[in-house]
Design a protein around this motif. Sequence first.
Motif, short mmCIF file in Angstrom:
data_model
loop_
_atom_site.label_atom_id
_atom_site.label_comp_id
_atom_site.label_asym_id
_atom_site.label_seq_id
_atom_site.Cartn_x
_atom_site.Cartn_y
_atom_site.Cartn_z
N LEU A 1 1.41 -1.25 -0.13
CA LEU A 1 0.09 0.54 -0.26
C LEU A 1 1.19 0.82 0.13
CD1 LEU A 1 -2.64 -0.65 2.66
CD2 LEU A 1 -2.89 -1.20 0.38
N GLU A 2 0.78 2.19 -1.11
CA GLU A 2 1.78 2.82 -1.03
C GLU A 2 1.77 4.06 0.09
OE1 GLU A 2 4.40 4.08 -3.33
OE2 GLU A 2 4.13 1.58 -3.64
N ARG B 1 3.94 6.65 4.54
CA ARG B 1 3.83 6.77 6.54
C ARG B 1 4.77 6.55 7.37
NH1 ARG B 1 -2.49 5.68 8.61
NH2 ARG B 1 -3.20 7.64 7.38
N TYR B 2 5.21 5.25 7.30
CA TYR B 2 6.38 4.40 7.36
C TYR B 2 7.64 5.26 7.30
CZ TYR B 2 8.56 0.79 9.86
OH TYR B 2 9.18 -0.43 10.90
N LYS B 3 8.04 5.36 6.30
CA LYS B 3 8.79 6.20 6.25
C LYS B 3 9.32 7.53 6.24
CE LYS B 3 11.67 8.37 1.61
NZ LYS B 3 11.76 9.87 2.51
N VAL C 1 0.84 1.76 10.06
CA VAL C 1 0.29 2.78 9.26
C VAL C 1 -0.36 2.40 8.12
CG1 VAL C 1 2.81 3.37 9.06
CG2 VAL C 1 2.94 1.91 8.29
N LEU C 2 -0.59 0.74 8.21
CA LEU C 2 -1.39 0.42 6.89
C LEU C 2 -3.29 0.31 7.46
CD1 LEU C 2 -0.12 -3.12 8.04
CD2 LEU C 2 -0.13 -1.63 5.54
N ILE C 3 -3.54 1.57 8.26
CA ILE C 3 -4.80 1.60 9.32
C ILE C 3 -5.57 3.18 8.04
CG2 ILE C 3 -6.42 1.61 10.16
CD1 ILE C 3 -4.54 -0.43 11.74
N LYS C 4 -5.95 2.92 7.43
CA LYS C 4 -5.71 4.51 6.89
C LYS C 4 -6.69 5.60 7.77
CE LYS C 4 -6.20 4.55 1.70
NZ LYS C 4 -7.59 4.48 0.87
N GLU C 5 -7.48 4.65 8.29
CA GLU C 5 -8.43 5.72 9.60
C GLU C 5 -8.07 6.59 10.56
OE1 GLU C 5 -10.71 3.46 7.22
OE2 GLU C 5 -8.99 2.25 8.23
N ILE C 6 -6.45 6.18 11.00
CA ILE C 6 -5.94 6.67 12.13
C ILE C 6 -4.84 7.46 11.81
CG2 ILE C 6 -3.88 6.03 13.87
CD1 ILE C 6 -5.00 2.93 14.00
N GLU D 1 -1.25 12.28 3.27
CA GLU D 1 -0.60 10.70 2.72
C GLU D 1 -1.90 9.82 3.33
OE1 GLU D 1 2.78 9.99 1.54
OE2 GLU D 1 2.61 12.00 2.79
N VAL D 2 -2.91 9.60 2.22
CA VAL D 2 -3.77 8.88 2.62
C VAL D 2 -4.36 8.99 1.12
CG1 VAL D 2 -6.24 8.70 3.31
CG2 VAL D 2 -5.20 10.18 4.29
#
Length: 82
Positions: free
Chosen positions: A32-33, A38-40, A66-71, A81-82
């Motif tokens: 997931l881009e 986000r992780y970067k 970082v995988l959870i868009k809603e957070i 970054e969404v």
Amino acid sequence: MGTPIPDEDLFQTPEVKARREADEKAVEEGVLEYAKRRYKICKECTEFNNIVKVCTECYCFMPAKVLIKEINCPLGRWRNEV
């Protein structure tokens, strides 16, 4: 002098270690881009503990968060970054 610090993996069950490695691999490979971006951002933040991959502000395990868009980042670093 002193006791050497053991490898962090010694304290994890094989299941936890496998899940952590899978989460990190998914993020690093760009599954997931937005999660990769986000992780970067997290890895460059002074609040990121690179040893345990946890944010010292929110205490979350970042390869999963970082995988959870809603957070969102509590410091507002993921605004775009969404």
